[in-house]
Design an enzyme around this catalytic site. Structure first.
Site, PDB file in Angstrom:
ATOM      1  N   ASP A 289     -57.120 -23.592   8.141  1.00  0.00           N
ATOM      2  CA  ASP A 289     -58.128 -24.155   7.231  1.00  0.00           C
ATOM      3  C   ASP A 289     -59.066 -25.109   7.963  1.00  0.00           C
ATOM      4  O   ASP A 289     -60.288 -25.070   7.762  1.00  0.00           O
ATOM      5  CB  ASP A 289     -57.433 -24.895   6.087  1.00  0.00           C
ATOM      6  CG  ASP A 289     -58.427 -25.488   5.109  1.00  0.00           C
ATOM      7  OD1 ASP A 289     -59.365 -24.778   4.702  1.00  0.00           O
ATOM      8  OD2 ASP A 289     -58.268 -26.671   4.732  1.00  0.00           O
TER       9      ASP A 289
ATOM     10  N   LEU B  74     -36.830 -17.315  -6.024  1.00  0.00           N
ATOM     11  CA  LEU B  74     -35.392 -17.394  -6.220  1.00  0.00           C
ATOM     12  C   LEU B  74     -34.740 -18.480  -5.379  1.00  0.00           C
ATOM     13  O   LEU B  74     -33.518 -18.547  -5.259  1.00  0.00           O
ATOM     14  CB  LEU B  74     -34.768 -16.018  -5.955  1.00  0.00           C
ATOM     15  CG  LEU B  74     -35.395 -14.899  -6.815  1.00  0.00           C
ATOM     16  CD1 LEU B  74     -34.843 -13.546  -6.425  1.00  0.00           C
ATOM     17  CD2 LEU B  74     -35.195 -15.144  -8.297  1.00  0.00           C
ATOM     18  N   CYS B  75     -35.541 -19.366  -4.812  1.00  0.00           N
ATOM     19  CA  CYS B  75     -35.013 -20.501  -4.052  1.00  0.00           C
ATOM     20  C   CYS B  75     -34.487 -21.585  -4.991  1.00  0.00           C
ATOM     21  O   CYS B  75     -35.103 -21.866  -6.021  1.00  0.00           O
ATOM     22  CB  CYS B  75     -36.118 -21.122  -3.200  1.00  0.00           C
ATOM     23  SG  CYS B  75     -36.156 -20.517  -1.519  1.00  0.00           S
ATOM     24  N   HIS B  76     -33.385 -22.194  -4.594  1.00  0.00           N
ATOM     25  CA  HIS B  76     -32.845 -23.320  -5.352  1.00  0.00           C
ATOM     26  C   HIS B  76     -33.665 -24.581  -5.075  1.00  0.00           C
ATOM     27  O   HIS B  76     -34.048 -24.821  -3.931  1.00  0.00           O
ATOM     28  CB  HIS B  76     -31.399 -23.596  -4.920  1.00  0.00           C
ATOM     29  CG  HIS B  76     -30.470 -22.479  -5.237  1.00  0.00           C
ATOM     30  ND1 HIS B  76     -30.339 -21.377  -4.421  1.00  0.00           N
ATOM     31  CD2 HIS B  76     -29.640 -22.276  -6.282  1.00  0.00           C
ATOM     32  CE1 HIS B  76     -29.453 -20.546  -4.956  1.00  0.00           C
ATOM     33  NE2 HIS B  76     -29.008 -21.056  -6.090  1.00  0.00           N
TER      34      HIS B  76
ATOM     35  N   MET C  13     -35.370 -21.528   4.164  1.00  0.00           N
ATOM     36  CA  MET C  13     -36.659 -21.271   3.528  1.00  0.00           C
ATOM     37  C   MET C  13     -37.554 -22.506   3.595  1.00  0.00           C
ATOM     38  O   MET C  13     -38.769 -22.394   3.729  1.00  0.00           O
ATOM     39  CB  MET C  13     -36.480 -20.821   2.076  1.00  0.00           C
ATOM     40  CG  MET C  13     -35.791 -19.476   1.915  1.00  0.00           C
ATOM     41  SD  MET C  13     -36.376 -18.179   3.057  1.00  0.00           S
ATOM     42  CE  MET C  13     -38.118 -18.117   2.677  1.00  0.00           C
TER      43      MET C  13
END
Lengths: 159, 159, 159, 159, 159, 159
Positions: E128, E75-77, E113
């Site tokens: 990693d 739901l991030c723009h 975010m």
């Protein structure tokens, strides 16, 4: 009664485990169409024989779209497609572009979603390219018409 | 007669130059539907009230799909959408899931393709989640029903 | 002496802060070419007038590639391009495909990388489509030929 | 005379069907270079030994770019690369960065495009990082120098 | 009592409408850390001064990750970030890599975010690169430490 | 002493060559958690039983995130995951959401990074959906808890 395999016993969405499935040759064919105005159909027809080939652009978009399926459909497995082809044909009389996509894979899961995604993206691309002259186009009749390979056998829609 | 603006005078595809357009509030609403078997409609209905909500998954996929529009449609401009919502409603009687997507943007180009892409991806996701029990589903009637903002004014489909 | 702005004082890579820059109209044009065998040039020429248009596929790939620039180049800003066009012309005599890409943006940072990426992806696509008959193709002479907008003024390569 | 395999008999672009090909070990090596000004070459050299290592950033970008090949090149198959390495070396005397990329795959199709894409993206990244001090850089001489595995045997460019 | 703005009245997920918000300068800073073994910390330290700089790779990954935020978080723009920087510092004594990411935007919605995603992706990249020698690393303490711009004012974590 | 396998002898980052590794069944399980305020935990709990299910959205985001791992982590191999599941459970007493992701693959390299990425993206999504009411949430304790398949044998964290 059947159960939706994309949910576990608690009703939680998951990507189905296909690691035990056989690697077989999988084929799927999907079809769809986009209804246009007479004017739009004529413009598309002119492009085919001259300048501005809408169907060629949409074909490429459909092929590329098939490769993005696992990015778009949340529970689809990422697949190494071995073949994608997309055919678009204009029925100028009927003011309709017919789309058919065929996907192949040697793998553990079917490629229906890839074929359907190719058809959808090709149809959207036709819409995009013609929308300046025709906002009333309708995309429809998108469906699987053939599926083979895998445990569930061959599925074939008779027309 | 009209011309397809996505091609230049030589018939070569291009991304239309929108740098001279006004930044206005743009809204687009698209709709579509997916026809299922009675059994599939019942399974979807059960998910809504209990476990395994197909429509919730498809809603999210539609929203995320709207954000991928410029990746999928070759000549679409990349846009910073200010709002996306996707509604899916099951008409169990009619064995049909109805989808409506609304996109907004303060920008130089319309968001029709984003709304249409959201509907397509949501429909494909419903298909994906139900295909193990129903391969005969048909996606259709995908069309723009509202568009406002920009030079061309408001477009509204009356039902 | 100059400093590479993509590194801070500690030599650490960063995405340069452009928030204080002016929103201006930015244009960049890049060029490049791909050298082929005589046979390949002839096959491309045949496609242009008949079946299998390599240059049309590469043009689309270049346009779509411009939109992926910020995904590919680590320190590039994501941009909302307002226009992309890519021209490919075959010089059959010289066995050469010449590529030119033009990108525009109303924004805070230039679009050189987008134009250069479009040229690169278009060239790679020509290579991909012809590689079954010609592995010796060479992509070269990729460079910026025009840049305008922004504080640094207009840059123009004279030929 | 040869035919471009990326088109079918009607001249329509398609992703070639590789499902009948053997899974073999495939290797491809591509090279390219970027010509800079003397000043830029010196700045790159300083970064290598001190702060701001342009070549290290470009190396990573090249590796990541190889993984995006099928997203960028319309008719490329999505592949599960088993190895990618990218080497960049500065020849400060010649004001040139030389790039070499090696890709490997156990699969049904070659990895030339992945190696070439890695070189292109690495070169673009060098350009991006140095463009504030040098807009006249030229990317060139990008070509396949080795290919092995698959039915067509080994291809080797002798220098 | 508060309500989660990412759901409408029916509890359906949506991308919040920000079209009425002001375009202001937005800044967000996030932090996090990754705990390693003493051996891993030593290897990272050696890389910093010599060969194989884990932190430089993770820094780039974090910057690129910030640009993928809207692809990852449903739901991030999608945003046109104007700046991203990521700092990683090794505390060899404490066997800990500390990560801080700063994002900026002139826009209608905050960039928390993006900063948090940069930290997460940088931390995953450290994991990693070191996992062959140390599977027991733990990523933690990821949080927002600063946010400014927008209606809700400045948020600051005091340590 | 150990060496970081993601660097070659010159300390240059590379994607490790796995072409000689066995194709085995690989499984990885990762865990993590997000600490919230009491109010946020209550809002999440209400969503689970009523409207606005934060955990369902985060679950999907985690699954989709696992598929993007190779796009995000520079030196990760692209993989065709055969299964992904993500579980989120709210411990309302402890004001904590616990996340566990399980990934499977029949392939030549492990899926630890995919499981860890799923956990990270799910946690970020919880943060995103609750941040309007709670900026102080902390993501932490992200670690590998199980790994099997491949030459290095089974790794298991005992709690």
């Amino acid at each position: 009664m059947g159960r939706l395999t994309h949910f576990d016993e608690q009703g939680q969405a998951r990507m189905v485990d296909v690691s035990e499935k056989q690697e077989t040759e999988r084929v799927a064919i999907a079809q769809g169409e986009i209804q246009t105005s007479a004017k739009t159909a004529r413009l598309i027809a002119e492009g085919e024989i001259g300048k501005g080939d809408v169907l060629a652009v949409a074909r490429l978009a459909g092929i590329m779209g098939a490769k993005r399926t696992a990015d778009l459909i949340p529970l689809c497995h990422p697949l190494s497609l071995s073949s994608v082809s997309v055919d678009l044909t204009l029925d100028e009389q009927a003011c309709m572009v017919r789309i058919e996509a065929t996907c192949k894979l040697k793998g553990r899961t079917g490629v229906e979603m890839e074929a359907l995604t190719a058809v959808n993206v090709a149809a959207l691309t036709v819409y995009d390219m013609c929308k300046a002259v025709d906002r009333g186009m309708v995309i429809g009749n998108i469906r699987l018409v053939h599926k083979s390979g895998g445990k569930s056998g061959t599925y074939e829609v008779r027309e």
